[in-house]
Design a protein around this motif. Structure first.
Motif, PDB file in Angstrom:
ATOM      1  N   PHE A 101      39.444  27.246  80.072  1.00  0.00           N
ATOM      2  CA  PHE A 101      40.211  26.174  80.458  1.00  0.00           C
ATOM      3  C   PHE A 101      39.539  24.972  81.104  1.00  0.00           C
ATOM      4  CE2 PHE A 101      43.155  24.326  83.502  1.00  0.00           C
ATOM      5  CZ  PHE A 101      44.009  23.878  82.561  1.00  0.00           C
ATOM      6  N   PHE A 102      38.814  25.109  81.946  1.00  0.00           N
ATOM      7  CA  PHE A 102      38.019  23.823  82.478  1.00  0.00           C
ATOM      8  C   PHE A 102      37.393  22.995  81.363  1.00  0.00           C
ATOM      9  CE2 PHE A 102      34.128  22.287  84.413  1.00  0.00           C
ATOM     10  CZ  PHE A 102      34.574  21.420  85.243  1.00  0.00           C
ATOM     11  N   MET A 103      36.495  23.877  80.565  1.00  0.00           N
ATOM     12  CA  MET A 103      35.719  23.084  79.757  1.00  0.00           C
ATOM     13  C   MET A 103      36.666  22.243  78.700  1.00  0.00           C
ATOM     14  SD  MET A 103      32.762  23.219  80.722  1.00  0.00           S
ATOM     15  CE  MET A 103      31.906  22.775  79.315  1.00  0.00           C
ATOM     16  N   LEU A 104      37.894  22.933  78.453  1.00  0.00           N
ATOM     17  CA  LEU A 104      38.700  22.383  77.478  1.00  0.00           C
ATOM     18  C   LEU A 104      39.458  20.996  78.044  1.00  0.00           C
ATOM     19  CD1 LEU A 104      40.518  25.220  75.485  1.00  0.00           C
ATOM     20  CD2 LEU A 104      39.021  23.315  74.332  1.00  0.00           C
ATOM     21  N   GLU A 105      39.883  21.376  79.270  1.00  0.00           N
ATOM     22  CA  GLU A 105      40.303  19.996  80.054  1.00  0.00           C
ATOM     23  C   GLU A 105      39.453  18.967  80.405  1.00  0.00           C
ATOM     24  OE1 GLU A 105      43.276  19.879  83.803  1.00  0.00           O
ATOM     25  OE2 GLU A 105      41.527  20.977  84.023  1.00  0.00           O
ATOM     26  N   LEU A 106      38.210  19.479  80.652  1.00  0.00           N
ATOM     27  CA  LEU A 106      37.025  18.188  80.877  1.00  0.00           C
ATOM     28  C   LEU A 106      36.794  17.747  79.403  1.00  0.00           C
ATOM     29  CD1 LEU A 106      35.183  17.324  83.050  1.00  0.00           C
ATOM     30  CD2 LEU A 106      33.562  19.081  82.069  1.00  0.00           C
ATOM     31  N   LEU A 107      36.788  18.446  78.515  1.00  0.00           N
ATOM     32  CA  LEU A 107      36.288  17.540  77.038  1.00  0.00           C
ATOM     33  C   LEU A 107      37.561  16.872  76.765  1.00  0.00           C
ATOM     34  CD1 LEU A 107      34.610  17.721  74.619  1.00  0.00           C
ATOM     35  CD2 LEU A 107      36.101  19.346  73.696  1.00  0.00           C
ATOM     36  N   CYS A 108      38.882  17.125  76.908  1.00  0.00           N
ATOM     37  CA  CYS A 108      40.012  16.347  76.721  1.00  0.00           C
ATOM     38  C   CYS A 108      40.015  14.957  77.481  1.00  0.00           C
ATOM     39  CB  CYS A 108      41.246  16.897  76.998  1.00  0.00           C
ATOM     40  SG  CYS A 108      41.528  18.353  75.800  1.00  0.00           S
ATOM     41  N   PHE A 110      37.185  13.452  78.853  1.00  0.00           N
ATOM     42  CA  PHE A 110      35.996  12.560  78.309  1.00  0.00           C
ATOM     43  C   PHE A 110      36.315  12.216  76.996  1.00  0.00           C
ATOM     44  CE2 PHE A 110      33.369  14.908  81.550  1.00  0.00           C
ATOM     45  CZ  PHE A 110      32.969  13.922  82.233  1.00  0.00           C
ATOM     46  N   VAL A 111      36.983  12.968  76.042  1.00  0.00           N
ATOM     47  CA  VAL A 111      37.241  12.184  74.856  1.00  0.00           C
ATOM     48  C   VAL A 111      38.118  11.125  74.803  1.00  0.00           C
ATOM     49  CG1 VAL A 111      38.373  12.710  72.490  1.00  0.00           C
ATOM     50  CG2 VAL A 111      36.663  14.339  73.585  1.00  0.00           C
ATOM     51  N   SER A 112      39.360  11.424  75.560  1.00  0.00           N
ATOM     52  CA  SER A 112      40.357  10.066  75.853  1.00  0.00           C
ATOM     53  C   SER A 112      39.622   8.936  76.703  1.00  0.00           C
ATOM     54  CB  SER A 112      41.266  10.738  76.809  1.00  0.00           C
ATOM     55  OG  SER A 112      42.203   9.747  77.215  1.00  0.00           O
ATOM     56  N   LEU A 113      38.800   9.347  77.585  1.00  0.00           N
ATOM     57  CA  LEU A 113      37.950   7.876  78.089  1.00  0.00           C
ATOM     58  C   LEU A 113      37.267   7.363  77.077  1.00  0.00           C
ATOM     59  CD1 LEU A 113      37.264   9.635  81.763  1.00  0.00           C
ATOM     60  CD2 LEU A 113      38.703   7.646  81.246  1.00  0.00           C
ATOM     61  N   HIS A 116      39.180   5.344  74.204  1.00  0.00           N
ATOM     62  CA  HIS A 116      39.741   4.067  74.782  1.00  0.00           C
ATOM     63  C   HIS A 116      38.605   3.203  75.527  1.00  0.00           C
ATOM     64  CE1 HIS A 116      43.122   6.074  73.603  1.00  0.00           C
ATOM     65  NE2 HIS A 116      43.952   6.347  74.781  1.00  0.00           N
ATOM     66  N   GLN A 117      37.209   3.619  75.392  1.00  0.00           N
ATOM     67  CA  GLN A 117      36.175   3.042  75.942  1.00  0.00           C
ATOM     68  C   GLN A 117      36.410   2.385  77.376  1.00  0.00           C
ATOM     69  OE1 GLN A 117      35.294  -0.456  73.420  1.00  0.00           O
ATOM     70  NE2 GLN A 117      34.434   1.128  71.608  1.00  0.00           N
ATOM     71  N   VAL A 118      37.135   3.505  78.189  1.00  0.00           N
ATOM     72  CA  VAL A 118      37.546   2.847  79.648  1.00  0.00           C
ATOM     73  C   VAL A 118      36.353   3.087  80.595  1.00  0.00           C
ATOM     74  CG1 VAL A 118      38.906   4.064  81.380  1.00  0.00           C
ATOM     75  CG2 VAL A 118      39.645   3.781  79.217  1.00  0.00           C
ATOM     76  N   GLN A 119      35.962   2.485  81.449  1.00  0.00           N
ATOM     77  CA  GLN A 119      34.935   2.444  82.309  1.00  0.00           C
ATOM     78  C   GLN A 119      35.674   3.067  83.743  1.00  0.00           C
ATOM     79  OE1 GLN A 119      32.802  -1.130  82.858  1.00  0.00           O
ATOM     80  NE2 GLN A 119      31.306  -0.030  84.273  1.00  0.00           N
ATOM     81  N   VAL A 120      35.353   3.605  84.490  1.00  0.00           N
ATOM     82  CA  VAL A 120      35.558   4.256  85.757  1.00  0.00           C
ATOM     83  C   VAL A 120      34.755   4.364  86.725  1.00  0.00           C
ATOM     84  CG1 VAL A 120      36.889   6.211  87.121  1.00  0.00           C
ATOM     85  CG2 VAL A 120      37.072   5.787  84.579  1.00  0.00           C
TER      86      VAL A 120
END
Length: 152
Positions: A101-108, A110-113, A116-120
């Protein structure tokens, strides 16, 4: 960051059987002898995750943020119970979301960020204060302010 700021700074377990603890350090923590200690079945044990993960007994320069210490070539130098962010490396009390669960959530996330080429970035001058927590799970008071922008 999970080592320095664990979501749960303390966890509690009830022993199912007697457990004998060997003293393996030079420190005796106020006990003049170094005889093993046996904890009886049924005893409640408090595991201070915050202290364990910040102890010089477990990590060199324990307060330094050093992700390199967890690289494959360095992991053999870390005791398997020195990092308890997901409650331990195995067993029935392991964190249910630790692996899949954690790895899937983390992957989602990061992929989203990345898509969208987002900088945090943290807001300038903000310091994480882990002493302020609510409930059982540790959290900073008021959340963590971030500056999110589109990469150009």
């Amino acid at each position: 960051m999970l080592r320095l700021f664990p979501p749960t700074p303390l966890t509690v377990r009830t022993l199912q059987r007697d457990v004998t603890l060997r003293r393996t350090t030079e420190r005796t923590w106020g006990h003049p002898d170094k005889e093993p200690v046996t904890l009886p079945a049924g005893a409640t044990v408090y595991l201070p995750v915050w202290w364990i993960q910040r102890s010089e007994l477990n990590f060199h320069a324990p307060l330094a943020f050093d992700p390199e210490r967890f690289m494959p070539q360095n992991k053999q130098h870390i005791h398997r119970y020195a990092f308890l962010a997901s409650s331990g490396p195995d067993g029935p009390q392991d964190c249910m979301g630790r692996d899949s669960f954690f790895m899937l959530e983390l992957l989602c996330v990061f992929v989203s960020l990345l898509r969208h080429q987002v900088q945090v970035q943290p807001l300038e001058g903000y310091e994480l204060d882990p002493e302020k927590r609510g409930g059982t799970v540790q959290q900073p008071e008021g959340g963590v302010p971030l500056f999110v922008s589109t990469k150009r």
